[in-house]
Design a protein around this motif. Structure first.
Motif, PDB file in Angstrom:
ATOM      1  N   VAL A  13       0.853  -1.198   0.000  1.00 40.04           N
ATOM      2  CA  VAL A  13       0.000   0.000   0.000  1.00 40.04           C
ATOM      3  C   VAL A  13       0.891   1.252   0.000  1.00 40.04           C
ATOM      4  N   TYR A  14       1.949   1.207   0.842  1.00 41.73           N
ATOM      5  CA  TYR A  14       2.851   2.364   0.909  1.00 41.73           C
ATOM      6  C   TYR A  14       3.493   2.617  -0.452  1.00 41.73           C
ATOM      7  N   ARG A  15       3.930   1.526  -1.115  1.00 44.65           N
ATOM      8  CA  ARG A  15       4.612   1.696  -2.406  1.00 44.65           C
ATOM      9  C   ARG A  15       3.660   2.251  -3.463  1.00 44.65           C
ATOM     10  N   CYS A  46      14.594   3.418   5.667  1.00 45.80           N
ATOM     11  CA  CYS A  46      14.621   3.128   4.214  1.00 45.80           C
ATOM     12  C   CYS A  46      13.258   2.749   3.658  1.00 45.80           C
ATOM     13  N   GLY A  47      12.241   2.494   4.539  1.00 45.00           N
ATOM     14  CA  GLY A  47      10.936   2.056   4.047  1.00 45.00           C
ATOM     15  C   GLY A  47      11.090   0.741   3.288  1.00 45.00           C
ATOM     16  N   PRO A  48      10.225   0.493   2.291  1.00 45.78           N
ATOM     17  CA  PRO A  48      10.321  -0.762   1.535  1.00 45.78           C
ATOM     18  C   PRO A  48      11.421  -0.708   0.472  1.00 45.78           C
ATOM     19  N   GLY A  49      12.482   0.019   0.749  1.00 47.84           N
ATOM     20  CA  GLY A  49      13.607   0.107  -0.195  1.00 47.84           C
ATOM     21  C   GLY A  49      13.341   1.097  -1.317  1.00 47.84           C
ATOM     22  N   THR A  50      12.567   2.134  -1.008  1.00 41.46           N
ATOM     23  CA  THR A  50      12.136   3.107  -2.034  1.00 41.46           C
ATOM     24  C   THR A  50      13.293   3.605  -2.909  1.00 41.46           C
ATOM     25  N   ASN A  51      14.434   3.896  -2.279  1.00 42.76           N
ATOM     26  CA  ASN A  51      15.536   4.519  -3.027  1.00 42.76           C
ATOM     27  C   ASN A  51      16.710   3.579  -3.281  1.00 42.76           C
ATOM     28  N   TRP A  65      12.292   0.288  11.027  1.00 45.80           N
ATOM     29  CA  TRP A  65      11.747  -0.507  12.139  1.00 45.80           C
ATOM     30  C   TRP A  65      10.494  -1.290  11.752  1.00 45.80           C
ATOM     31  N   ASN A  66      10.001  -1.086  10.529  1.00 42.67           N
ATOM     32  CA  ASN A  66       8.805  -1.815  10.106  1.00 42.67           C
ATOM     33  C   ASN A  66       9.230  -3.125   9.415  1.00 42.67           C
ATOM     34  N   PRO A  67       9.001  -4.284  10.064  1.00 48.50           N
ATOM     35  CA  PRO A  67       9.468  -5.549   9.481  1.00 48.50           C
ATOM     36  C   PRO A  67       8.835  -5.851   8.124  1.00 48.50           C
ATOM     37  N   VAL A  83      16.022  -4.642  10.426  1.00 40.36           N
ATOM     38  CA  VAL A  83      14.893  -4.097  11.200  1.00 40.36           C
ATOM     39  C   VAL A  83      15.446  -3.526  12.496  1.00 40.36           C
ATOM     40  N   ALA A  84      15.285  -2.221  12.706  1.00 38.99           N
ATOM     41  CA  ALA A  84      15.750  -1.603  13.955  1.00 38.99           C
ATOM     42  C   ALA A  84      15.144  -0.212  14.101  1.00 38.99           C
ATOM     43  N   ASP A  85      15.074   0.226  15.356  1.00 37.74           N
ATOM     44  CA  ASP A  85      14.697   1.603  15.659  1.00 37.74           C
ATOM     45  C   ASP A  85      15.962   2.452  15.467  1.00 37.74           C
ATOM     46  N   VAL A  86      15.934   3.336  14.504  1.00 37.41           N
ATOM     47  CA  VAL A  86      17.166   4.082  14.173  1.00 37.41           C
ATOM     48  C   VAL A  86      17.613   5.022  15.295  1.00 37.41           C
ATOM     49  N   THR A  87      16.713   5.340  16.239  1.00 45.90           N
ATOM     50  CA  THR A  87      17.121   6.216  17.344  1.00 45.90           C
ATOM     51  C   THR A  87      17.931   5.436  18.397  1.00 45.90           C
ATOM     52  N   SER A 104      12.681  11.575   4.333  1.00 46.20           N
ATOM     53  CA  SER A 104      11.329  11.651   4.905  1.00 46.20           C
ATOM     54  C   SER A 104      11.179  10.865   6.209  1.00 46.20           C
ATOM     55  N   LEU A 105      12.221  10.830   7.010  1.00 46.15           N
ATOM     56  CA  LEU A 105      12.165  10.158   8.314  1.00 46.15           C
ATOM     57  C   LEU A 105      12.033  11.142   9.474  1.00 46.15           C
ATOM     58  N   LEU A 106      12.781  12.248   9.422  1.00 46.73           N
ATOM     59  CA  LEU A 106      12.952  13.070  10.629  1.00 46.73           C
ATOM     60  C   LEU A 106      11.664  13.751  11.086  1.00 46.73           C
ATOM     61  N   HIS A 108       9.170  12.250  11.672  1.00 46.37           N
ATOM     62  CA  HIS A 108       8.558  11.286  12.600  1.00 46.37           C
ATOM     63  C   HIS A 108       9.193  11.390  13.982  1.00 46.37           C
ATOM     64  N   LEU A 109      10.260  12.178  14.109  1.00 47.93           N
ATOM     65  CA  LEU A 109      11.021  12.214  15.369  1.00 47.93           C
ATOM     66  C   LEU A 109      10.994  13.609  15.983  1.00 47.93           C
ATOM     67  N   ASP A 110      10.935  13.657  17.320  1.00 45.16           N
ATOM     68  CA  ASP A 110      10.964  14.966  17.988  1.00 45.16           C
ATOM     69  C   ASP A 110      12.379  15.554  17.910  1.00 45.16           C
ATOM     70  N   TRP A 151      -1.210  13.109   6.498  1.00 47.71           N
ATOM     71  CA  TRP A 151      -1.355  11.708   6.081  1.00 47.71           C
ATOM     72  C   TRP A 151      -0.035  10.979   6.105  1.00 47.71           C
ATOM     73  N   ASP A 152       1.073  11.735   5.962  1.00 48.87           N
ATOM     74  CA  ASP A 152       2.377  11.081   5.950  1.00 48.87           C
ATOM     75  C   ASP A 152       2.739  10.589   7.349  1.00 48.87           C
ATOM     76  N   ARG A 153       1.876  10.789   8.307  1.00 52.52           N
ATOM     77  CA  ARG A 153       1.924  10.189   9.634  1.00 52.52           C
ATOM     78  C   ARG A 153       2.940  10.798  10.580  1.00 52.52           C
TER      79      ARG A 153
HETATM   80  C1  LIG Z   1       7.705   8.478   5.159  1.00 56.60           C
HETATM   81  S1  LIG Z   1       8.519   6.939   5.297  1.00 56.60           S
HETATM   82  C2  LIG Z   1       9.929   7.156   4.211  1.00 56.60           C
HETATM   83  C3  LIG Z   1      10.494   5.850   3.748  1.00 56.60           C
HETATM   84  C4  LIG Z   1      11.616   5.968   2.693  1.00 56.60           C
HETATM   85  N1  LIG Z   1      12.774   6.634   3.205  1.00 56.60           N
HETATM   86  C5  LIG Z   1      11.102   6.651   1.461  1.00 56.60           C
HETATM   87  O1  LIG Z   1      11.736   7.600   0.995  1.00 56.60           O
HETATM   88  O2  LIG Z   1      10.053   6.225   0.930  1.00 56.60           O
HETATM   89  C6  LIG Z   1       9.264   6.989   6.902  1.00 56.60           C
HETATM   90  C7  LIG Z   1       9.932   5.688   7.253  1.00 56.60           C
HETATM   91  O3  LIG Z   1      10.585   5.822   8.501  1.00 56.60           O
HETATM   92  C8  LIG Z   1      10.383   4.635   9.240  1.00 56.60           C
HETATM   93  N2  LIG Z   1      10.585   4.993  10.658  1.00 56.60           N
HETATM   94  C9  LIG Z   1       9.925   5.932  11.398  1.00 56.60           C
HETATM   95  N3  LIG Z   1      10.442   6.008  12.633  1.00 56.60           N
HETATM   96  C10 LIG Z   1      11.462   5.091  12.681  1.00 56.60           C
HETATM   97  C11 LIG Z   1      12.389   4.698  13.683  1.00 56.60           C
HETATM   98  N4  LIG Z   1      12.379   5.264  14.906  1.00 56.60           N
HETATM   99  N5  LIG Z   1      13.296   3.739  13.389  1.00 56.60           N
HETATM  100  C12 LIG Z   1      13.313   3.166  12.154  1.00 56.60           C
HETATM  101  N6  LIG Z   1      12.480   3.508  11.162  1.00 56.60           N
HETATM  102  C13 LIG Z   1      11.551   4.456  11.422  1.00 56.60           C
HETATM  103  C14 LIG Z   1       8.979   4.180   8.879  1.00 56.60           C
HETATM  104  O4  LIG Z   1       8.782   2.800   9.126  1.00 56.60           O
HETATM  105  C15 LIG Z   1       8.957   4.518   7.397  1.00 56.60           C
HETATM  106  O5  LIG Z   1       9.434   3.462   6.601  1.00 56.60           O
END
Ligand SMILES: C[S@@+](CC[C@H](N)C(=O)[O-])C[C@H]1O[C@@H](n2cnc3c(N)ncnc32)[C@H](O)[C@@H]1O
Length: 201
Positions: A13-15, A46-51, A65-67, A83-87, A104-106, A108-110, A151-153
């Protein structure tokens, strides 16, 4: 919003949702760099390997971190995916990278987690390497862009000035390029591309 989040966590769905826009989001990186010369890549979130497809010639490590995303990435790409929490995930500083991608990761982080992550990434950057950060800029106007940012959560889409001060507190800026991604001239996402180098001591 919770239902949408759950649906988007499925890699297919994400892809599907991102595929028309993935190339446009990544475009400034392609334009501003010679990707053929890249040797070692760390793709953070990296998501589902988008890049990943841009780096088939290089040594590539993707972390998310999403398996489900990681499983999908492993099926479609040749790099290494973890699979790992990058923080919390720590790569050995001896394994430095000349290309660190944070797409498009940061948002999601404070600020605190972002600051800690950036510090760690700066230690992983080769002396001649660069960090490449693509981020969502908080829309100041436009209902569509504001909705899509939601929507990008991510809860932490920031203003351009906020991104600049956050990123420059860890990296020396090489390039800061605002751009937008959209269709038929309508901006759906306001973005910024930040290219940075290890700070001079
Ligand atoms: C908007 S998506 C971007 C994915 C990819 N980089 C792209 O360009 O399509 C954000 C990604 O960050 C991952 N993510 C969010 N917080 C994370 C964390 N603390 N550790 C690892 N991955 C995380 C999500 O699972 C998601 O795959």
């Amino acid at each position: 919003m919770k239902i949408l989040t759950t649906i988007l966590e499925h890699s297919s769905v994400y892809r599907l949702w991102q595929s028309p826009f993935a190339a446009a989001k990544f475009a400034p990186v392609v334009t501003e760099n010679d990707l053929a010369t890249v040797r070692r890549v760390l793709d953070v979130g990296c998501g589902p390997g988008t890049n990943a497809g841009h780096f088939v010639h290089a040594e590539y490590l993707g972390v998310d971190w999403n398996p489900r995303y990681v499983e999908a990435a492993r099926k479609r790409h040749s790099g290494t995916f973890t699979v790992a929490d990058v923080t919390r995930y720590h790569v050995e500083a001896s394994d430095r990278f000349d290309f660190i991608l944070v797409n498009s990761l940061l948002h999601h982080l404070d600020d605190e987690s972002t600051g800690r992550l950036l510090k760690h990434l700066s230690q992983l950057l080769a002396d001649d390497g660069h960090v490449h950060i693509l981020e969502l800029v908080r829309p100041t106007k436009g209902i569509i862009a504001a909705r899509l940012a939601g929507w990008d959560r991510g809860s932490f889409a920031r203003s351009l000035e906020h991104w600049q001060s956050l990123l420059e507190s860890t990296f020396d800026p090489v390039l800061i390029q605002p751009y937008s991604v959209g269709v038929y001239g309508i901006a759906l996402w306001n973005m910024v591309y930040f290219k940075g180098s290890r700070p001079r001591q």
